[in-house]
Write a protein that holds these residues in place. Structure first.
Motif, mmCIF file in Angstrom:
data_model
loop_
_atom_site.group_PDB
_atom_site.id
_atom_site.type_symbol
_atom_site.label_atom_id
_atom_site.label_comp_id
_atom_site.label_asym_id
_atom_site.label_seq_id
_atom_site.Cartn_x
_atom_site.Cartn_y
_atom_site.Cartn_z
ATOM 1 N N PHE A 50 0.820 -1.218 0.000
ATOM 2 C CA PHE A 50 0.000 0.000 0.000
ATOM 3 C C PHE A 50 0.849 1.262 0.000
ATOM 4 O O PHE A 50 0.428 2.299 -0.516
ATOM 5 N N GLN A 51 2.051 1.203 0.581
ATOM 6 C CA GLN A 51 2.937 2.366 0.527
ATOM 7 C C GLN A 51 3.309 2.697 -0.915
ATOM 8 O O GLN A 51 3.370 3.866 -1.297
ATOM 9 N N ILE A 52 3.562 1.664 -1.713
ATOM 10 C CA ILE A 52 3.883 1.887 -3.130
ATOM 11 C C ILE A 52 2.641 2.369 -3.888
ATOM 12 O O ILE A 52 2.717 3.229 -4.767
ATOM 13 N N ALA A 53 1.477 1.819 -3.520
ATOM 14 C CA ALA A 53 0.239 2.104 -4.259
ATOM 15 C C ALA A 53 -0.340 3.478 -3.971
ATOM 16 O O ALA A 53 -1.135 3.986 -4.760
ATOM 17 N N ALA A 70 -7.972 -7.605 0.805
ATOM 18 C CA ALA A 70 -6.681 -7.071 1.225
ATOM 19 C C ALA A 70 -6.853 -5.756 2.001
ATOM 20 O O ALA A 70 -6.184 -5.526 3.011
ATOM 21 N N CYS A 71 -7.754 -4.913 1.527
ATOM 22 C CA CYS A 71 -8.024 -3.646 2.225
ATOM 23 C C CYS A 71 -8.586 -3.916 3.619
ATOM 24 O O CYS A 71 -8.180 -3.278 4.607
ATOM 25 N N ALA A 72 -9.534 -4.841 3.690
ATOM 26 C CA ALA A 72 -10.131 -5.178 4.985
ATOM 27 C C ALA A 72 -9.092 -5.772 5.925
ATOM 28 O O ALA A 72 -9.097 -5.499 7.135
ATOM 29 N N LEU A 73 -8.184 -6.569 5.387
ATOM 30 C CA LEU A 73 -7.133 -7.165 6.211
ATOM 31 C C LEU A 73 -6.208 -6.078 6.769
ATOM 32 O O LEU A 73 -5.779 -6.161 7.928
ATOM 33 N N ALA A 74 -5.932 -5.065 5.955
ATOM 34 C CA ALA A 74 -5.109 -3.945 6.434
ATOM 35 C C ALA A 74 -5.781 -3.226 7.600
ATOM 36 O O ALA A 74 -5.117 -2.824 8.568
ATOM 37 N N TYR A 85 -5.248 4.508 2.976
ATOM 38 C CA TYR A 85 -5.452 4.239 1.552
ATOM 39 C C TYR A 85 -6.425 3.084 1.346
ATOM 40 O O TYR A 85 -7.253 3.098 0.424
ATOM 41 N N ALA A 86 -6.350 2.089 2.212
ATOM 42 C CA ALA A 86 -7.285 0.967 2.125
ATOM 43 C C ALA A 86 -8.716 1.451 2.338
ATOM 44 O O ALA A 86 -9.646 1.046 1.630
#
Length: 393
Positions: A50-53, A70-74, A85-86
């Motif tokens: 997510f840092q890159i994205a 993946a967003c929910a896991l973050a 960002y998620a």
């Protein structure tokens, strides 16, 4: 493909400076690590991915379902580098896939995670609500996604009256007691409160038939005894009219006459008729109606002045003629009409306007035109007698 192979591919793309695939592989590895119970490794991949994205959207290779996961896991692992960002992705790009994940997290044993999920749920829910367009200038109508709400969805006349009264009081942060006094002035305080609660509920259901109790009403809010239409989801023609008026006046004061003329013309175009014309005898509607009529007259007079400055004399004349129809006792409009007609070479028409003004004032107020109006008339008459200028009708 196994985890080792995914890691090998990731290393290859990292060395090759290909962020698109690096993001994809980091998130994919995070999901794999989560399935295997390696939450620390999953969090590490999420943070790096997510840092890159951040700041751009490069996840086309990952399915929307997996990306939402993946967003929910973050969020669940509270990955500081990824949470913001998620959350943004879940409430913008992934609203159609976010629901199940956010619902699951909203019941999470970690209160912080649950609160964040509930906050994002509200945002997603709100984004899916259709906009309301409320017409009060002319025929009253409420449109949901551009389609009128049918009569069958209104639970009687009282909910509509509550909405109208709210708009007449300004739409935003209106004291509840004012609305109760407007609608049920002869009732006891207890009866007024009961009627308000019943009709507020009916109004909310009429505007939002699929109202979800979890989130409450999207369109009508009550807080600290103040009632408010949601300013983002409800577009009210009166508020648009007034906003264009204010903008036009500010631009005129700043000397930007072209932009001022455009804003005032938008205000005039928005005025499709008098305010709530079917509620002629409601005092609260009448007060607002008269105030808006005065503001329309003001807008038309300002437009006439701006058009005259711009050299558009015939357009200025039309605005003044409209003012006289609305307010046949406003001498300023007659004065400007007389002067415009003279500039257009219509001296006979200018003299007739004075006669119309004189007749209206005598009939309605039993008074004569003021000195300024008479002075303009005398000057036109003198020129007519001396034969100066054109003499057309």
């Amino acid at each position: 493909i196994n985890e080792a192979e995914l890691q090998e591919i990731l290393d290859y793309f990292i060395n090759g400076s290909m962020p698109y695939f690096v993001v994809y592989l980091h998130l994919l590895l995070a999901l794999v690590q989560e399935q295997q119970g390696n939450l620390v490794e999953a969090a590490r991949h999420l943070a790096q991915g997510f840092q890159i994205a951040k700041g751009y959207y490069h996840h086309a290779e990952l399915s929307k379902t997996d990306l939402a996961r993946a967003c929910a896991l973050a969020l669940e692992l509270e990955v500081a580098e990824a949470v913001d960002y998620a959350g943004l992705l879940l409430t913008t790009r992934l609203t159609a896939w976010a629901g199940p994940e956010l619902k699951r997290l909203s019941r999470h044993p970690n209160p912080k995670v649950a609160r964040k999920a509930q906050e994002l749920q509200r945002i997603v829910h709100r984004a899916a609500r259709p906009r309301l367009h409320i017409k009060t200038l002319g025929e009253f109508q409420v449109l949901r996604d551009r389609a009128p709400i049918p009569d069958s969805e209104w639970e009687g006349s009282q909910p509509r009256l509550l909405l109208k009264a709210l708009i007449s009081r300004g739409s935003y942060e209106v004291p509840k007691d004012l609305l109760k006094e407007d609608l049920w002035p002869e009732d006891s305080s207890v009866a007024m409160e009961n009627k308000f609660k019943i009709n507020l509920h009916r109004l909310r259901k009429s505007l939002e038939p699929t109202l979800d109790k979890t989130f409450g009403s999207s369109y009508v809010h009550v807080k600290d005894n103040l009632v408010c239409l949601d300013p983002e989801l409800c577009q009210v023609d009166v508020e648009t009219f007034l906003s264009c008026m204010r903008q036009g006046e500010q631009l005129e004061s700043a000397g930007d006459f072209k932009a001022a003329r455009s804003s005032l013309q938008k205000a005039v175009d928005q005025y499709g008729g008098d305010f709530l014309i079917t509620d002629l005898y409601a005092p609260w509607a009448e007060r607002k109606r008269e105030a808006l009529q005065r503001q329309l007259v003001d807008a038309l007079m300002h437009l006439a002045i701006l058009e005259e400055k711009h050299g558009s004399l015939r357009q200025a004349l039309k605005y003044c003629q409209r003012v006289v129809k609305m307010d046949p006792l406003l001498e300023e409009a007659y004065q400007r009409l007389m002067l415009l007609n003279v500039r257009l070479g219509r001296r006979t028409a200018a003299l007739k306007i004075f006669a119309d003004c004189q007749q209206a004032l005598r009939r309605e107020l039993q008074i004569e035109p003021e000195e300024t109006t008479r002075a303009i008339y005398r000057k036109i008459l003198e020129r007519a007698r001396s034969g100066g200028g054109k003499n057309t009708s």
